[in-house]
Design a protein around this motif. Sequence first.
Motif, PDB file in Angstrom:
ATOM      1  N   UNK A  80      54.704  45.283  61.368  1.00  0.00           N
ATOM      2  CA  UNK A  80      54.169  46.468  61.862  1.00  0.00           C
ATOM      3  C   UNK A  80      54.225  47.635  60.854  1.00  0.00           C
ATOM      4  N   UNK A  81      53.292  47.698  60.284  1.00  0.00           N
ATOM      5  CA  UNK A  81      53.119  48.766  59.416  1.00  0.00           C
ATOM      6  C   UNK A  81      52.802  50.146  60.056  1.00  0.00           C
ATOM      7  N   UNK A  82      53.819  51.066  59.902  1.00  0.00           N
ATOM      8  CA  UNK A  82      53.736  52.269  60.635  1.00  0.00           C
ATOM      9  C   UNK A  82      53.646  53.630  59.557  1.00  0.00           C
ATOM     10  N   UNK A  83      52.455  54.033  59.782  1.00  0.00           N
ATOM     11  CA  UNK A  83      52.064  55.294  58.875  1.00  0.00           C
ATOM     12  C   UNK A  83      51.775  56.415  59.513  1.00  0.00           C
ATOM     13  N   UNK A  84      51.867  57.598  58.787  1.00  0.00           N
ATOM     14  CA  UNK A  84      51.725  59.165  59.501  1.00  0.00           C
ATOM     15  C   UNK A  84      52.905  59.106  60.560  1.00  0.00           C
ATOM     16  N   UNK A  85      54.061  58.766  60.400  1.00  0.00           N
ATOM     17  CA  UNK A  85      55.078  58.623  61.417  1.00  0.00           C
ATOM     18  C   UNK A  85      55.261  60.034  61.737  1.00  0.00           C
ATOM     19  N   UNK A  86      55.627  60.315  63.093  1.00  0.00           N
ATOM     20  CA  UNK A  86      55.957  61.589  63.970  1.00  0.00           C
ATOM     21  C   UNK A  86      57.477  61.472  64.358  1.00  0.00           C
ATOM     22  N   UNK A  87      57.901  62.517  64.781  1.00  0.00           N
ATOM     23  CA  UNK A  87      59.367  62.533  65.293  1.00  0.00           C
ATOM     24  C   UNK A  87      59.382  61.813  66.557  1.00  0.00           C
ATOM     25  N   UNK A  88      58.223  61.735  67.435  1.00  0.00           N
ATOM     26  CA  UNK A  88      58.394  61.011  68.617  1.00  0.00           C
ATOM     27  C   UNK A  88      58.119  59.669  68.640  1.00  0.00           C
ATOM     28  N   UNK A  89      57.743  58.903  67.331  1.00  0.00           N
ATOM     29  CA  UNK A  89      57.835  57.822  67.025  1.00  0.00           C
ATOM     30  C   UNK A  89      59.700  57.253  66.858  1.00  0.00           C
ATOM     31  N   UNK A  90      60.262  58.055  66.900  1.00  0.00           N
ATOM     32  CA  UNK A  90      61.849  57.612  66.930  1.00  0.00           C
ATOM     33  C   UNK A  90      62.116  56.685  68.053  1.00  0.00           C
ATOM     34  N   UNK A  91      62.706  55.537  67.821  1.00  0.00           N
ATOM     35  CA  UNK A  91      62.963  54.754  68.780  1.00  0.00           C
ATOM     36  C   UNK A  91      63.664  53.540  68.285  1.00  0.00           C
ATOM     37  N   UNK A  92      64.172  52.691  69.175  1.00  0.00           N
ATOM     38  CA  UNK A  92      64.529  51.170  68.955  1.00  0.00           C
ATOM     39  C   UNK A  92      63.341  50.373  69.201  1.00  0.00           C
ATOM     40  N   UNK A  93      63.027  49.714  68.051  1.00  0.00           N
ATOM     41  CA  UNK A  93      61.800  48.965  67.901  1.00  0.00           C
ATOM     42  C   UNK A  93      62.407  47.382  68.228  1.00  0.00           C
ATOM     43  N   UNK A  94      61.583  46.673  69.260  1.00  0.00           N
ATOM     44  CA  UNK A  94      61.886  45.249  69.344  1.00  0.00           C
ATOM     45  C   UNK A  94      60.466  44.511  69.096  1.00  0.00           C
ATOM     46  N   UNK A  95      60.678  43.220  68.661  1.00  0.00           N
ATOM     47  CA  UNK A  95      59.672  42.110  68.672  1.00  0.00           C
ATOM     48  C   UNK A  95      59.984  41.379  69.670  1.00  0.00           C
ATOM     49  N   UNK A  96      59.047  40.893  70.441  1.00  0.00           N
ATOM     50  CA  UNK A  96      58.856  39.950  71.478  1.00  0.00           C
ATOM     51  C   UNK A  96      57.628  38.827  71.324  1.00  0.00           C
ATOM     52  N   UNK A  97      58.044  37.747  71.986  1.00  0.00           N
ATOM     53  CA  UNK A  97      57.115  36.559  71.834  1.00  0.00           C
ATOM     54  C   UNK A  97      56.622  35.949  73.223  1.00  0.00           C
ATOM     55  N   UNK A  98      55.527  35.580  73.572  1.00  0.00           N
ATOM     56  CA  UNK A  98      55.346  34.902  74.748  1.00  0.00           C
ATOM     57  C   UNK A  98      54.197  33.737  74.474  1.00  0.00           C
TER      58      UNK A  98
END
Length: 121
Positions: A80-98
């Motif tokens: 997950x390439x994240x550009x132009x990050x904002x303060x509201x992007x602050x979080x714990x990020x999880x990956x998932x599969x199905x």
Amino acid sequence: VQLQASGGGLVQAGGSLRLSCTASGSIFSRNRLGWFRQAPGKEREFVAAIRWSAGSTYYADSVKGRFTISRDNAKNAVYLQMNSLKPEDTAVYYCAADPGHSLVSTWYTYWGQGTQVTVSS
């Protein structure tokens, strides 16, 4: 299926980060992979998803145009390439599969541990 997420950290607003998720186990159990995030005091929300074989993608409106999900079949990894990050992007990020194929479904069977992303203003 085991999922291992990494790549989180602290970045200033406007900066970039790339998250990685390494998958192991049956490839038939991970037809689609997704990224979710959960900020303090908020519910977990969908960020992006990708079909493992075709590479087709789907994004939440809040990240469209700023985040890019991709996969490397040889490395069994999703990014997950994240550009132009904002303060509201602050979080714990999880990956998932199905095993399912629907990119719009937010139901996922397998989850990795989270990686913290903090964006300072």
